[in-house]
Scaffold this motif. Structure first.
Motif, PDB file in Angstrom:
ATOM      1  N   PRO A 290       0.229  12.135  -3.528  1.00  0.00           N
ATOM      2  CA  PRO A 290       1.610  11.541  -3.825  1.00  0.00           C
ATOM      3  C   PRO A 290       2.606  12.327  -3.894  1.00  0.00           C
ATOM      4  O   PRO A 290       3.704  12.249  -3.448  1.00  0.00           O
ATOM      5  CB  PRO A 290       1.377  10.804  -5.112  1.00  0.00           C
ATOM      6  CG  PRO A 290       0.036  10.164  -4.890  1.00  0.00           C
ATOM      7  CD  PRO A 290      -0.854  11.554  -4.332  1.00  0.00           C
TER       8      PRO A 290
ATOM      9  N   TYR B 289       5.122   5.243  -5.345  1.00  0.00           N
ATOM     10  CA  TYR B 289       3.904   4.722  -5.813  1.00  0.00           C
ATOM     11  C   TYR B 289       4.101   2.992  -5.417  1.00  0.00           C
ATOM     12  O   TYR B 289       3.183   2.601  -5.172  1.00  0.00           O
ATOM     13  CB  TYR B 289       3.631   4.876  -7.333  1.00  0.00           C
ATOM     14  CG  TYR B 289       3.284   6.415  -7.632  1.00  0.00           C
ATOM     15  CD1 TYR B 289       1.926   6.821  -7.290  1.00  0.00           C
ATOM     16  CD2 TYR B 289       4.292   7.414  -8.060  1.00  0.00           C
ATOM     17  CE1 TYR B 289       1.718   7.895  -7.647  1.00  0.00           C
ATOM     18  CE2 TYR B 289       3.747   8.756  -8.373  1.00  0.00           C
ATOM     19  CZ  TYR B 289       2.522   9.011  -8.104  1.00  0.00           C
ATOM     20  OH  TYR B 289       2.039  10.358  -8.363  1.00  0.00           O
ATOM     21  N   THR B 290       5.149   2.701  -5.608  1.00  0.00           N
ATOM     22  CA  THR B 290       5.135   1.343  -5.366  1.00  0.00           C
ATOM     23  C   THR B 290       5.053   1.022  -3.862  1.00  0.00           C
ATOM     24  O   THR B 290       4.262   0.112  -3.362  1.00  0.00           O
ATOM     25  CB  THR B 290       6.538   0.733  -5.681  1.00  0.00           C
ATOM     26  OG1 THR B 290       7.007   0.846  -7.071  1.00  0.00           O
ATOM     27  CG2 THR B 290       6.739  -1.012  -5.663  1.00  0.00           C
TER      28      THR B 290
ATOM     29  N   LEU C 140       3.335   2.834  -1.865  1.00  0.00           N
ATOM     30  CA  LEU C 140       1.782   3.310  -1.654  1.00  0.00           C
ATOM     31  C   LEU C 140       0.848   1.917  -1.755  1.00  0.00           C
ATOM     32  O   LEU C 140       0.040   1.416  -1.235  1.00  0.00           O
ATOM     33  CB  LEU C 140       1.299   4.537  -2.259  1.00  0.00           C
ATOM     34  CG  LEU C 140       2.098   5.699  -1.783  1.00  0.00           C
ATOM     35  CD1 LEU C 140       1.427   6.788  -2.743  1.00  0.00           C
ATOM     36  CD2 LEU C 140       1.463   6.092  -0.513  1.00  0.00           C
ATOM     37  N   GLN C 141       1.264   1.331  -3.099  1.00  0.00           N
ATOM     38  CA  GLN C 141       0.472   0.071  -3.342  1.00  0.00           C
ATOM     39  C   GLN C 141       0.509  -1.210  -2.478  1.00  0.00           C
ATOM     40  O   GLN C 141      -0.449  -1.517  -1.964  1.00  0.00           O
ATOM     41  CB  GLN C 141       0.991  -0.414  -4.807  1.00  0.00           C
ATOM     42  CG  GLN C 141       0.443   0.470  -5.983  1.00  0.00           C
ATOM     43  CD  GLN C 141      -0.809   0.606  -6.307  1.00  0.00           C
ATOM     44  OE1 GLN C 141      -1.421  -0.082  -6.016  1.00  0.00           O
ATOM     45  NE2 GLN C 141      -1.024   1.844  -6.762  1.00  0.00           N
TER      46      GLN C 141
ATOM     47  N   LYS D 260      -6.443   4.594  -1.062  1.00  0.00           N
ATOM     48  CA  LYS D 260      -6.441   5.505  -1.815  1.00  0.00           C
ATOM     49  C   LYS D 260      -7.809   6.250  -1.958  1.00  0.00           C
ATOM     50  O   LYS D 260      -8.760   5.432  -2.184  1.00  0.00           O
ATOM     51  CB  LYS D 260      -5.973   4.960  -3.419  1.00  0.00           C
ATOM     52  CG  LYS D 260      -6.090   6.197  -4.351  1.00  0.00           C
ATOM     53  CD  LYS D 260      -5.580   5.605  -5.665  1.00  0.00           C
ATOM     54  CE  LYS D 260      -5.174   6.823  -6.733  1.00  0.00           C
ATOM     55  NZ  LYS D 260      -4.698   6.553  -7.854  1.00  0.00           N
TER      56      LYS D 260
ATOM     57  N   TRP E 293      -4.209   9.510  -0.377  1.00  0.00           N
ATOM     58  CA  TRP E 293      -3.918   8.319   0.326  1.00  0.00           C
ATOM     59  C   TRP E 293      -3.945   8.716   1.938  1.00  0.00           C
ATOM     60  O   TRP E 293      -3.506   9.621   2.241  1.00  0.00           O
ATOM     61  CB  TRP E 293      -2.535   7.934   0.191  1.00  0.00           C
ATOM     62  CG  TRP E 293      -2.454   7.292  -1.401  1.00  0.00           C
ATOM     63  CD1 TRP E 293      -2.037   8.311  -2.500  1.00  0.00           C
ATOM     64  CD2 TRP E 293      -2.444   6.172  -1.873  1.00  0.00           C
ATOM     65  NE1 TRP E 293      -2.013   7.229  -3.605  1.00  0.00           N
ATOM     66  CE2 TRP E 293      -2.211   6.268  -3.065  1.00  0.00           C
ATOM     67  CE3 TRP E 293      -2.918   4.816  -1.250  1.00  0.00           C
ATOM     68  CZ2 TRP E 293      -2.250   5.027  -4.259  1.00  0.00           C
ATOM     69  CZ3 TRP E 293      -2.902   3.612  -2.199  1.00  0.00           C
ATOM     70  CH2 TRP E 293      -2.652   4.015  -3.518  1.00  0.00           C
TER      71      TRP E 293
END
Length: 68
Positions: free
Chosen positions: A19, A40-41, A43-44, A54, A60
């Protein structure tokens, strides 16, 4: 749209990235955008849809090609 940008950043970093690397590249590529704050949002979301995953080391990796 921003998910696609995050995906492209990971791709540009070789297909696997931490990240911190993604955030740094986002700041460099899109200095006028706040994209780096939402990494992060994004990636989720990409992981939920099966495009990235992940890894145990916290990086990632791309798992599937994102449709255009």
């Amino acid at each position: 749209m921003s998910q696609k940008l995050v995906y492209q950043l990971i791709k540009e970093l070789g297909g696997t990235a931490f990240p911190k690397q993604i955030i740094e590249l986002a700041k460099k590529r899109y200095p006028d955008s706040k994209l780096y704050a939402y990494i992060y949002t994004r990636l989720q979301s990409l992981a939920k849809w099966g495009y990235i995953r992940k890894n145990p080391d916290g990086s990632w990796s791309i798992m599937a090609e994102l449709p255009c």
